[in-house]
Design a protein around this motif. Structure first.
Motif, PDB file in Angstrom:
ATOM      1  N   GLU A 128      -2.929  18.660  24.852  1.00  0.00           N
ATOM      2  CA  GLU A 128      -3.070  19.178  23.490  1.00  0.00           C
ATOM      3  C   GLU A 128      -3.485  20.646  23.492  1.00  0.00           C
ATOM      4  O   GLU A 128      -3.005  21.437  22.661  1.00  0.00           O
ATOM      5  CB  GLU A 128      -4.100  18.342  22.713  1.00  0.00           C
ATOM      6  N   PHE A 129      -4.357  21.036  24.418  1.00  0.00           N
ATOM      7  CA  PHE A 129      -4.762  22.442  24.497  1.00  0.00           C
ATOM      8  C   PHE A 129      -3.588  23.328  24.910  1.00  0.00           C
ATOM      9  O   PHE A 129      -3.427  24.443  24.399  1.00  0.00           O
ATOM     10  CB  PHE A 129      -5.931  22.617  25.465  1.00  0.00           C
ATOM     11  N   ILE A 130      -2.757  22.837  25.806  1.00  0.00           N
ATOM     12  CA  ILE A 130      -1.573  23.605  26.212  1.00  0.00           C
ATOM     13  C   ILE A 130      -0.630  23.778  25.023  1.00  0.00           C
ATOM     14  O   ILE A 130      -0.045  24.855  24.817  1.00  0.00           O
ATOM     15  CB  ILE A 130      -0.859  22.913  27.392  1.00  0.00           C
ATOM     16  N   LYS A 131      -0.478  22.732  24.201  1.00  0.00           N
ATOM     17  CA  LYS A 131       0.376  22.831  23.005  1.00  0.00           C
ATOM     18  C   LYS A 131      -0.141  23.905  22.049  1.00  0.00           C
ATOM     19  O   LYS A 131       0.647  24.679  21.480  1.00  0.00           O
ATOM     20  CB  LYS A 131       0.440  21.480  22.298  1.00  0.00           C
ATOM     21  N   LEU A 132      -1.459  23.960  21.861  1.00  0.00           N
ATOM     22  CA  LEU A 132      -2.035  24.971  20.972  1.00  0.00           C
ATOM     23  C   LEU A 132      -1.820  26.376  21.528  1.00  0.00           C
ATOM     24  O   LEU A 132      -1.535  27.321  20.774  1.00  0.00           O
ATOM     25  CB  LEU A 132      -3.528  24.696  20.767  1.00  0.00           C
ATOM     26  N   ILE A 133      -1.950  26.523  22.835  1.00  0.00           N
ATOM     27  CA  ILE A 133      -1.704  27.821  23.466  1.00  0.00           C
ATOM     28  C   ILE A 133      -0.240  28.229  23.283  1.00  0.00           C
ATOM     29  O   ILE A 133       0.069  29.392  22.964  1.00  0.00           O
ATOM     30  CB  ILE A 133      -2.074  27.784  24.958  1.00  0.00           C
ATOM     31  N   GLU A 134       0.678  27.282  23.445  1.00  0.00           N
ATOM     32  CA  GLU A 134       2.099  27.573  23.258  1.00  0.00           C
ATOM     33  C   GLU A 134       2.381  27.989  21.815  1.00  0.00           C
ATOM     34  O   GLU A 134       3.204  28.886  21.561  1.00  0.00           O
ATOM     35  CB  GLU A 134       2.943  26.354  23.629  1.00  0.00           C
ATOM     36  N   SER A 135       1.698  27.365  20.865  1.00  0.00           N
ATOM     37  CA  SER A 135       1.875  27.734  19.454  1.00  0.00           C
ATOM     38  C   SER A 135       1.393  29.157  19.199  1.00  0.00           C
ATOM     39  O   SER A 135       2.033  29.920  18.458  1.00  0.00           O
ATOM     40  CB  SER A 135       1.114  26.749  18.555  1.00  0.00           C
ATOM     41  N   MET A 136       0.273  29.528  19.819  1.00  0.00           N
ATOM     42  CA  MET A 136      -0.225  30.900  19.688  1.00  0.00           C
ATOM     43  C   MET A 136       0.760  31.893  20.282  1.00  0.00           C
ATOM     44  O   MET A 136       1.022  32.961  19.708  1.00  0.00           O
ATOM     45  CB  MET A 136      -1.601  31.026  20.360  1.00  0.00           C
ATOM     46  N   LYS A 137       1.324  31.565  21.436  1.00  0.00           N
ATOM     47  CA  LYS A 137       2.278  32.456  22.101  1.00  0.00           C
ATOM     48  C   LYS A 137       3.505  32.689  21.226  1.00  0.00           C
ATOM     49  O   LYS A 137       4.001  33.822  21.110  1.00  0.00           O
ATOM     50  CB  LYS A 137       2.679  31.868  23.459  1.00  0.00           C
ATOM     51  N   LYS A 138       3.997  31.634  20.581  1.00  0.00           N
ATOM     52  CA  LYS A 138       5.162  31.780  19.705  1.00  0.00           C
ATOM     53  C   LYS A 138       4.858  32.727  18.544  1.00  0.00           C
ATOM     54  O   LYS A 138       5.692  33.549  18.160  1.00  0.00           O
ATOM     55  CB  LYS A 138       5.582  30.408  19.173  1.00  0.00           C
ATOM     56  N   GLU A 139       3.671  32.601  17.977  1.00  0.00           N
ATOM     57  CA  GLU A 139       3.295  33.481  16.869  1.00  0.00           C
ATOM     58  C   GLU A 139       3.123  34.919  17.333  1.00  0.00           C
ATOM     59  O   GLU A 139       3.401  35.864  16.598  1.00  0.00           O
ATOM     60  CB  GLU A 139       2.005  32.988  16.212  1.00  0.00           C
ATOM     61  N   MET A 140       2.649  35.098  18.558  1.00  0.00           N
ATOM     62  CA  MET A 140       2.411  36.454  19.073  1.00  0.00           C
ATOM     63  C   MET A 140       3.707  37.240  19.251  1.00  0.00           C
ATOM     64  O   MET A 140       3.721  38.464  19.138  1.00  0.00           O
ATOM     65  CB  MET A 140       1.642  36.384  20.395  1.00  0.00           C
ATOM     66  N   VAL A 141       4.812  36.553  19.522  1.00  0.00           N
ATOM     67  CA  VAL A 141       6.084  37.255  19.719  1.00  0.00           C
ATOM     68  C   VAL A 141       6.952  37.251  18.466  1.00  0.00           C
ATOM     69  O   VAL A 141       7.912  38.011  18.372  1.00  0.00           O
ATOM     70  CB  VAL A 141       6.884  36.636  20.897  1.00  0.00           C
ATOM     71  N   ALA A 142       6.613  36.413  17.488  1.00  0.00           N
ATOM     72  CA  ALA A 142       7.459  36.278  16.293  1.00  0.00           C
ATOM     73  C   ALA A 142       7.290  37.444  15.322  1.00  0.00           C
ATOM     74  O   ALA A 142       8.237  37.854  14.668  1.00  0.00           O
ATOM     75  CB  ALA A 142       7.156  34.966  15.586  1.00  0.00           C
ATOM     76  N   ALA A 146       2.033  37.012   7.866  1.00  0.00           N
ATOM     77  CA  ALA A 146       0.772  36.292   8.108  1.00  0.00           C
ATOM     78  C   ALA A 146       0.623  35.884   9.573  1.00  0.00           C
ATOM     79  O   ALA A 146       0.067  34.828   9.894  1.00  0.00           O
ATOM     80  CB  ALA A 146       0.649  35.079   7.201  1.00  0.00           C
ATOM     81  N   GLN A 147       1.076  36.738  10.480  1.00  0.00           N
ATOM     82  CA  GLN A 147       1.009  36.438  11.911  1.00  0.00           C
ATOM     83  C   GLN A 147      -0.428  36.213  12.374  1.00  0.00           C
ATOM     84  O   GLN A 147      -0.729  35.221  13.045  1.00  0.00           O
ATOM     85  CB  GLN A 147       1.641  37.575  12.713  1.00  0.00           C
ATOM     86  N   TYR A 148      -1.334  37.145  12.025  1.00  0.00           N
ATOM     87  CA  TYR A 148      -2.724  37.031  12.456  1.00  0.00           C
ATOM     88  C   TYR A 148      -3.350  35.747  11.931  1.00  0.00           C
ATOM     89  O   TYR A 148      -4.072  35.048  12.649  1.00  0.00           O
ATOM     90  CB  TYR A 148      -3.535  38.239  11.982  1.00  0.00           C
ATOM     91  N   GLU A 149      -3.100  35.435  10.668  1.00  0.00           N
ATOM     92  CA  GLU A 149      -3.698  34.242  10.063  1.00  0.00           C
ATOM     93  C   GLU A 149      -3.240  32.972  10.776  1.00  0.00           C
ATOM     94  O   GLU A 149      -4.027  32.042  10.992  1.00  0.00           O
ATOM     95  CB  GLU A 149      -3.342  34.173   8.575  1.00  0.00           C
ATOM     96  N   ALA A 150      -1.956  32.927  11.142  1.00  0.00           N
ATOM     97  CA  ALA A 150      -1.431  31.755  11.846  1.00  0.00           C
ATOM     98  C   ALA A 150      -2.066  31.620  13.227  1.00  0.00           C
ATOM     99  O   ALA A 150      -2.469  30.522  13.644  1.00  0.00           O
ATOM    100  CB  ALA A 150       0.096  31.854  11.973  1.00  0.00           C
ATOM    101  N   ILE A 152      -4.950  32.834  14.243  1.00  0.00           N
ATOM    102  CA  ILE A 152      -6.362  32.473  14.103  1.00  0.00           C
ATOM    103  C   ILE A 152      -6.513  30.998  13.761  1.00  0.00           C
ATOM    104  O   ILE A 152      -7.456  30.330  14.217  1.00  0.00           O
ATOM    105  CB  ILE A 152      -7.037  33.372  13.048  1.00  0.00           C
ATOM    106  N   SER A 153      -5.586  30.446  12.983  1.00  0.00           N
ATOM    107  CA  SER A 153      -5.645  29.012  12.664  1.00  0.00           C
ATOM    108  C   SER A 153      -5.527  28.172  13.921  1.00  0.00           C
ATOM    109  O   SER A 153      -6.269  27.197  14.112  1.00  0.00           O
ATOM    110  CB  SER A 153      -4.520  28.648  11.687  1.00  0.00           C
ATOM    111  N   TYR A 154      -4.591  28.550  14.809  1.00  0.00           N
ATOM    112  CA  TYR A 154      -4.446  27.814  16.076  1.00  0.00           C
ATOM    113  C   TYR A 154      -5.681  28.018  16.967  1.00  0.00           C
ATOM    114  O   TYR A 154      -6.131  27.081  17.640  1.00  0.00           O
ATOM    115  CB  TYR A 154      -3.191  28.273  16.812  1.00  0.00           C
ATOM    116  N   LEU A 155      -6.219  29.229  16.969  1.00  0.00           N
ATOM    117  CA  LEU A 155      -7.416  29.507  17.765  1.00  0.00           C
ATOM    118  C   LEU A 155      -8.601  28.683  17.256  1.00  0.00           C
ATOM    119  O   LEU A 155      -9.374  28.128  18.050  1.00  0.00           O
ATOM    120  CB  LEU A 155      -7.750  30.999  17.721  1.00  0.00           C
ATOM    121  N   LYS A 156      -8.728  28.573  15.932  1.00  0.00           N
ATOM    122  CA  LYS A 156      -9.802  27.750  15.364  1.00  0.00           C
ATOM    123  C   LYS A 156      -9.656  26.297  15.808  1.00  0.00           C
ATOM    124  O   LYS A 156     -10.639  25.649  16.195  1.00  0.00           O
ATOM    125  CB  LYS A 156      -9.776  27.826  13.840  1.00  0.00           C
ATOM    126  N   LEU A 157      -8.431  25.764  15.742  1.00  0.00           N
ATOM    127  CA  LEU A 157      -8.200  24.386  16.172  1.00  0.00           C
ATOM    128  C   LEU A 157      -8.561  24.201  17.640  1.00  0.00           C
ATOM    129  O   LEU A 157      -9.163  23.194  18.022  1.00  0.00           O
ATOM    130  CB  LEU A 157      -6.730  24.007  15.943  1.00  0.00           C
TER     131      LEU A 157
END
Length: 292
Positions: A128-142, A146-150, A152-157
């Motif tokens: 599950e932690f790897i999935k959250l990291i992958e979600s952050m990576k996708k947002e970082m390149v997209a 609201a990139q930062y907000e997305a 931060i939401s994954y980081l909070k989770l």
């Protein structure tokens, strides 16, 4: 040397690092003292050896999260291949102190003199932690709206889940029934340090408060915290000093006085000897967000 597989988000306002995701497959990444000016969470996927953090040593194995606050010294002495993912974030990007009510990781994952930096993971938790990291990576390149907000939401989770797991891993829960008196004394020691760390700085002070001989108290501290009483007190002072430097506009002199130092320069030396940076430089590099 920059890892070509790393993902880095830069703060547009000041040009500093905001968030970085860094996969590592080399023992040399953390084999020397790290004193980073941002929060670091290391997900260990493979490896064994020793983790040194602050005044203590811990065993390294796979399926761990290692959590370190800014300028908290640590290193990893791996005896085999070390593989994992490092997640670094700056306080200016996400301040755990200001968002404590939302995620409750301050004092659980970070800034706790009485707890190890380790969160032990089950296989499904690691996934599950790897999935959250992958979600952050996708947002970082997209670079979408609201990139930062997305991110931060994954980081909070990520931090909420880690905190919940850590809270469930009470270190005294493994104590046998015959030793139930000791955890009670451990809690009294923690309470005594919390109440008195500004004024009382010696092993004998706390032995007197708890009505126990100094040798027994020292043994208890090493057994449950893997630290001496002096280590616990010093670390607690530094945690409070860091909090005041980051969250308030108080002068170094004011902070020194409130922490029981009659001499500002002695406090500054104590802080620098422990953290390896002066109080003023800590404030400048970690970030400064007034809470008043």
């Amino acid at each position: 040397m920059e890892n070509k597989n790393s993902f880095t988000l830069i703060d547009e306002q000041n040009g500093n690092l905001a968030l970085k995701i860094l996969p590592f497959q080399d023992r040399s990444f953390f084999d020397h003292i790290q004193r980073l000016n941002y929060f670091s969470v290391l997900l260990i996927l493979e490896g064994d050896g020793i983790i040194k953090a602050d005044y203590s040593e811990f065993n390294l194995r796979k399926d761990l999260l290692l959590c370190f606050a800014p300028y908290q010294p640590f290193l990893i002495q791996a005896s085999s291949r070390l593989q994992g993912i490092a997640l670094h974030f700056h306080s200016d990007f996400f301040c755990i102190l200001k968002h404590h009510k939302e995620i409750s990781c301050n004092g659980v994952l970070f800034n706790n003199a009485y707890s190890s930096p380790i969160v032990y993971l089950l296989e499904e938790e690691r996934i599950e932690f790897i999935k959250l990291i992958e979600s952050m990576k996708k947002e970082m390149v997209a670079t979408q709206i609201a990139q930062y907000e997305a991110i931060i939401s994954y980081l909070k989770l990520f931090l909420i889940n880690a905190s919940r797991i850590k809270v469930s891993q009470n270190p005294v829960q493994q104590t046998s029934v015959n030793e139930l008196a000791e955890p009670m004394l451990v809690q009294k020691l923690k309470d005594s340090i919390e109440l008195n760390f500004r004024a009382k700085r010696s092993l004998s002070d706390y032995a007197n408060l708890l009505n126990i001989n100094s040798r027994s108290l020292g043994t208890l501290s090493k057994k449950y915290f893997n630290k001496t009483i002096t280590d616990l007190i010093s670390e607690r002072i530094i945690i409070e000093a860091k909090r005041e430097l980051y969250l308030t506009s108080k002068s170094v002199k004011e902070i020194a006085y409130e922490l029981g130092f009659s001499d500002e320069f002695y406090f500054s030396r104590f802080f620098k000897n422990t953290v390896d940076i002066s109080p003023s430089n800590y404030r400048e590099t970690v970030g400064f967000a007034r809470a008043e």
